[in-house]
Design a protein around this motif. Structure first.
Motif, PDB file in Angstrom:
ATOM      1  N   ARG A 262      -2.471   4.087  -9.479  1.00  0.00           N
ATOM      2  CA  ARG A 262      -2.485   5.495  -9.886  1.00  0.00           C
ATOM      3  C   ARG A 262      -1.149   5.866 -10.501  1.00  0.00           C
ATOM      4  O   ARG A 262      -0.099   5.419 -10.056  1.00  0.00           O
ATOM      5  CB  ARG A 262      -2.698   6.386  -8.651  1.00  0.00           C
ATOM      6  CG  ARG A 262      -4.000   6.125  -7.950  1.00  0.00           C
ATOM      7  CD  ARG A 262      -4.707   7.423  -7.564  1.00  0.00           C
ATOM      8  NE  ARG A 262      -6.060   7.086  -7.111  1.00  0.00           N
ATOM      9  CZ  ARG A 262      -6.376   6.889  -5.838  1.00  0.00           C
ATOM     10  NH1 ARG A 262      -5.478   7.034  -4.897  1.00  0.00           N
ATOM     11  NH2 ARG A 262      -7.616   6.577  -5.512  1.00  0.00           N
TER      12      ARG A 262
ATOM     13  N   PHE B  14       0.574   8.339  -2.412  1.00  0.00           N
ATOM     14  CA  PHE B  14      -0.759   8.671  -2.915  1.00  0.00           C
ATOM     15  C   PHE B  14      -1.421   7.522  -3.669  1.00  0.00           C
ATOM     16  O   PHE B  14      -2.491   7.698  -4.254  1.00  0.00           O
ATOM     17  CB  PHE B  14      -0.697   9.911  -3.809  1.00  0.00           C
ATOM     18  CG  PHE B  14      -0.393  11.195  -3.073  1.00  0.00           C
ATOM     19  CD1 PHE B  14      -0.423  11.254  -1.688  1.00  0.00           C
ATOM     20  CD2 PHE B  14      -0.078  12.349  -3.768  1.00  0.00           C
ATOM     21  CE1 PHE B  14      -0.141  12.434  -1.013  1.00  0.00           C
ATOM     22  CE2 PHE B  14       0.192  13.538  -3.102  1.00  0.00           C
ATOM     23  CZ  PHE B  14       0.171  13.577  -1.725  1.00  0.00           C
ATOM     24  N   GLN B  15      -0.805   6.353  -3.712  1.00  0.00           N
ATOM     25  CA  GLN B  15      -1.544   5.177  -4.196  1.00  0.00           C
ATOM     26  C   GLN B  15      -2.724   4.936  -3.244  1.00  0.00           C
ATOM     27  O   GLN B  15      -2.645   5.256  -2.062  1.00  0.00           O
ATOM     28  CB  GLN B  15      -0.635   3.934  -4.213  1.00  0.00           C
ATOM     29  CG  GLN B  15       0.509   3.997  -5.220  1.00  0.00           C
ATOM     30  CD  GLN B  15       0.054   3.923  -6.681  1.00  0.00           C
ATOM     31  OE1 GLN B  15      -1.122   3.695  -6.972  1.00  0.00           O
ATOM     32  NE2 GLN B  15       0.994   4.153  -7.587  1.00  0.00           N
ATOM     33  N   GLU B  16      -3.795   4.352  -3.753  1.00  0.00           N
ATOM     34  CA  GLU B  16      -4.987   4.165  -2.894  1.00  0.00           C
ATOM     35  C   GLU B  16      -4.639   3.477  -1.575  1.00  0.00           C
ATOM     36  O   GLU B  16      -5.008   3.960  -0.509  1.00  0.00           O
ATOM     37  CB  GLU B  16      -6.090   3.413  -3.645  1.00  0.00           C
ATOM     38  CG  GLU B  16      -7.359   3.142  -2.829  1.00  0.00           C
ATOM     39  CD  GLU B  16      -8.188   4.387  -2.505  1.00  0.00           C
ATOM     40  OE1 GLU B  16      -8.082   5.398  -3.231  1.00  0.00           O
ATOM     41  OE2 GLU B  16      -8.939   4.367  -1.495  1.00  0.00           O
ATOM     42  N   PRO B  17      -3.906   2.361  -1.585  1.00  0.00           N
ATOM     43  CA  PRO B  17      -3.548   1.776  -0.274  1.00  0.00           C
ATOM     44  C   PRO B  17      -2.294   2.411   0.336  1.00  0.00           C
ATOM     45  O   PRO B  17      -1.773   1.884   1.321  1.00  0.00           O
ATOM     46  CB  PRO B  17      -3.329   0.293  -0.586  1.00  0.00           C
ATOM     47  CG  PRO B  17      -3.111   0.193  -2.045  1.00  0.00           C
ATOM     48  CD  PRO B  17      -3.508   1.479  -2.706  1.00  0.00           C
ATOM     49  N   GLY B  18      -1.809   3.493  -0.226  1.00  0.00           N
ATOM     50  CA  GLY B  18      -0.785   4.300   0.442  1.00  0.00           C
ATOM     51  C   GLY B  18       0.649   3.851   0.285  1.00  0.00           C
ATOM     52  O   GLY B  18       1.498   4.276   1.071  1.00  0.00           O
TER      53      GLY B  18
ATOM     54  N   TYR C 246      -5.471  -5.604  -1.127  1.00  0.00           N
ATOM     55  CA  TYR C 246      -6.170  -4.633  -1.975  1.00  0.00           C
ATOM     56  C   TYR C 246      -6.267  -5.145  -3.416  1.00  0.00           C
ATOM     57  O   TYR C 246      -7.346  -5.124  -4.030  1.00  0.00           O
ATOM     58  CB  TYR C 246      -5.427  -3.294  -1.923  1.00  0.00           C
ATOM     59  CG  TYR C 246      -5.951  -2.247  -2.872  1.00  0.00           C
ATOM     60  CD1 TYR C 246      -7.091  -1.508  -2.547  1.00  0.00           C
ATOM     61  CD2 TYR C 246      -5.321  -1.982  -4.076  1.00  0.00           C
ATOM     62  CE1 TYR C 246      -7.581  -0.534  -3.408  1.00  0.00           C
ATOM     63  CE2 TYR C 246      -5.798  -1.014  -4.949  1.00  0.00           C
ATOM     64  CZ  TYR C 246      -6.930  -0.296  -4.611  1.00  0.00           C
ATOM     65  OH  TYR C 246      -7.412   0.663  -5.467  1.00  0.00           O
TER      66      TYR C 246
ATOM     67  N   ARG D 239      -9.599  -6.352  -5.561  1.00  0.00           N
ATOM     68  CA  ARG D 239      -9.997  -5.821  -6.878  1.00  0.00           C
ATOM     69  C   ARG D 239     -10.238  -6.930  -7.885  1.00  0.00           C
ATOM     70  O   ARG D 239     -11.064  -6.798  -8.783  1.00  0.00           O
ATOM     71  CB  ARG D 239      -8.938  -4.849  -7.404  1.00  0.00           C
ATOM     72  CG  ARG D 239      -8.934  -3.504  -6.697  1.00  0.00           C
ATOM     73  CD  ARG D 239      -7.976  -2.530  -7.356  1.00  0.00           C
ATOM     74  NE  ARG D 239      -8.433  -2.137  -8.675  1.00  0.00           N
ATOM     75  CZ  ARG D 239      -9.084  -1.012  -8.958  1.00  0.00           C
ATOM     76  NH1 ARG D 239      -9.342  -0.141  -8.003  1.00  0.00           N
ATOM     77  NH2 ARG D 239      -9.461  -0.728 -10.192  1.00  0.00           N
TER      78      ARG D 239
ATOM     79  N   ARG E 232      -9.893  -4.621   6.080  1.00  0.00           N
ATOM     80  CA  ARG E 232     -10.737  -3.701   5.307  1.00  0.00           C
ATOM     81  C   ARG E 232     -10.718  -4.065   3.834  1.00  0.00           C
ATOM     82  O   ARG E 232     -11.703  -3.924   3.115  1.00  0.00           O
ATOM     83  CB  ARG E 232     -10.248  -2.259   5.524  1.00  0.00           C
ATOM     84  CG  ARG E 232     -10.963  -1.217   4.694  1.00  0.00           C
ATOM     85  CD  ARG E 232     -11.090   0.137   5.403  1.00  0.00           C
ATOM     86  NE  ARG E 232      -9.841   0.658   5.915  1.00  0.00           N
ATOM     87  CZ  ARG E 232      -8.944   1.331   5.192  1.00  0.00           C
ATOM     88  NH1 ARG E 232      -9.152   1.534   3.910  1.00  0.00           N
ATOM     89  NH2 ARG E 232      -7.826   1.787   5.741  1.00  0.00           N
TER      90      ARG E 232
ATOM     91  N   GLY F  85       2.813   6.197   2.833  1.00  0.00           N
ATOM     92  CA  GLY F  85       2.303   7.205   3.761  1.00  0.00           C
ATOM     93  C   GLY F  85       1.385   6.630   4.823  1.00  0.00           C
ATOM     94  O   GLY F  85       0.457   7.295   5.279  1.00  0.00           O
ATOM     95  N   ASN F  86       1.673   5.379   5.218  1.00  0.00           N
ATOM     96  CA  ASN F  86       0.829   4.773   6.253  1.00  0.00           C
ATOM     97  C   ASN F  86       1.508   4.900   7.611  1.00  0.00           C
ATOM     98  O   ASN F  86       2.446   4.191   7.923  1.00  0.00           O
ATOM     99  CB  ASN F  86       0.534   3.315   5.902  1.00  0.00           C
ATOM    100  CG  ASN F  86      -0.333   3.210   4.661  1.00  0.00           C
ATOM    101  OD1 ASN F  86      -1.252   4.007   4.470  1.00  0.00           O
ATOM    102  ND2 ASN F  86      -0.029   2.266   3.789  1.00  0.00           N
TER     103      ASN F  86
END
Lengths: 320, 320
Positions: free
Chosen positions: A26, A51-55, A92, A96, A119, A310-311
């Protein structure tokens, strides 16, 4: 295995990374806070890599490594050792691309971290929480799988990937007097130096480090790498030491390193949660902590702050 | 006092509000989460009004009221009764214009809320936590100060201001199948209806309400306003009943109202903190809670979710 892992990445490598990873990451927003500006006297710009998808920003370097593999190597996948954001971001990126990702992790790593890697389809091999066990286990996993080793930070592909963050930062803010980022192994700081030394050489790069894991600060003052054995700090993303590639950038391009105490880090973290309304890790509260502690160095300046991740375990907040 | 508080605001009022408040509010970013999309089967777009400087969408309506006053009234300032985000947002807007703001608040309101109002220069007069004491105290404060009463939601200026949020939302997303927002007094929902009924009449407006304060749901089903006496829910921004202006919009433009239990709200709140890495209030977790609970209604749709605010007591999280 690539044999150029020791090469210093260039500005063109960063530009190539930017093209390569664009579909997979992002372009994170910039936040500002009038309240924090008043409190610090600086004009702060926060780049929200949480705010990246994996945080975490680490998805940039991980994606650059994963999507840069040739087809033959890609079939064998990637491998790393990490118990933090690099493990989940590499998983992640591999997910992809649809290739295997093997992660060696101490069996004592938090369950939440293991869950995140799984996950994203990463395969975990547990080791004992010691350097010797990790190295032994990792060598075995790599021999068995043939996965390409993507080091969490001492890898030119990773540093070039992290460097894309500063390019966006400068585009989104119309320039900054300085950029402050936390320093652990030095991947983000090195990427920042790589990009800014060409794109905006007048913009200073400042590193922020926990007092209780201040090996980069001491290395910087001593002029050679000092590695601590087992530092302890709440900023758990910043425990690892500098390596040759990241030391190259720190030594040549970092203007200064400041440190903050555990209490100052926790206070800055809570302040960020309250006034930016963002979930940020302890590690990325260190920049705000050092800005609050050294106001004279930042007052009146346009200061970029990289919010690296942000994890957080929401059940174990440091102020509860 | 204005005498047109009972007028239904128009689309042109919203456009005028947009011009008027532009220098005083943020065009908040849109967030997405692959994880939450997978979990819900919908394509979710989150409009981050928690990132307004005072942390809530209510700064839009409050700014429209404050900056729309003529000079004469402006000298006397504004007044309201509220113990929540409206009080701090009105104080914030008044501070920016440099005019007085008087707030009547129950003496039992949380200290943090009082501190925020005072930080923005609002003057608090405390009342007992009862409707009669509040009305009596407010009448006295208003008589003494001549402040213009800005109701938290049943005011056309406030509704027109809140409507600017949906205009940005549509511009930033290239259109949505539906917009979901929490409903308390109905200010945000009314503004959403006001804007979308003209700008995008095919976009459905869905309201999300706590089961334990489901007066809007019951009003919607009954066809007339039902007001509860003293509902109790963790979603403390949604305790107040509909009033004539907001009921007008709910009755005419809302497609459906869904409700969620306390546990569902807390789960959705924690899920948002974890995967969006944002601090959001319990009130604005209700939309995600109802989407997770009614997947069939949202699956495959482009769904806008208004994240209404991020002012939370970090020392008292509902999952600790």
């Amino acid at each position: 295995m690539r044999d150029d892992h020791m090469d210093i990445p260039t500005y063109d490598d960063m530009l190539a990374a930017e093209e390569r990873i664009r579909p997979h990451i992002r372009r994170t927003p910039i936040r500002t806070s009038d309240y924090l500006n008043e409190l610090t006297g600086a004009q702060l710009f926060f780049k929200c890599e949480n705010f990246q998808e994996p945080g975490a920003f680490k998805v940039r370097g991980a994606s650059n490594a994963v999507f840069g593999l040739d087809e033959e190597q890609a079939k064998l996948g990637v491998a790393t050792h990490s118990s933090g954001n690099h493990a989940s971001c590499l998983s992640y990126a591999a997910m992809r691309r649809g290739i295997p990702c093997n992660v060696v992790m101490p069996r004592t790593a938090p369950q939440a971290k293991k869950d995140t890697v799984r996950r994203y389809g990463g395969k975990i091999t547990e080791c004992e929480p010691s350097t010797s066990s990790r190295e032994e286990t990792f060598a075995k996993v790599q021999a068995e799988t043939g996965g390409d080793f993507v080091h969490p930070y001492n890898d030119p592909r990773v540093i070039a990937g992290q460097g894309t963050c500063s390019k966006e930062f400068m585009e989104q803010t119309d320039g900054l007097d300085m950029v402050v980022a936390p320093i652990g192994g030095g991947g983000m700081i090195s990427g920042t130096c790589l990009t800014l030394s060409t794109l905006a050489p007048e913009t200073k790069v400042i590193a922020a480090e926990p007092e209780q894991a201040d090996d980069a600060y001491r290395s910087f003052k001593a002029g050679h790498i000092i590695a601590d054995d087992a530092p302890k700090t709440i900023a758990d993303g910043l425990l690892v030491p500098l390596k040759d590639l990241t030391w190259h950038f720190v030594k040549n391009h970092v203007s200064d390193i400041y440190t903050a105490s555990e209490e100052e880090i926790i206070d800055a973290m809570k302040l960020s949660w309250k006034h930016l309304r963002m979930v940020i890790e302890p590690s990325c509260a260190v920049p705000l902590a050092i800005i609050l502690k050294n106001k004279d160095a930042f007052a009146g300046k346009r200061v970029g702050v990289v919010i690296t991740g942000g994890n957080v375990d929401l059940d174990k907040l440091p102020w509860n």
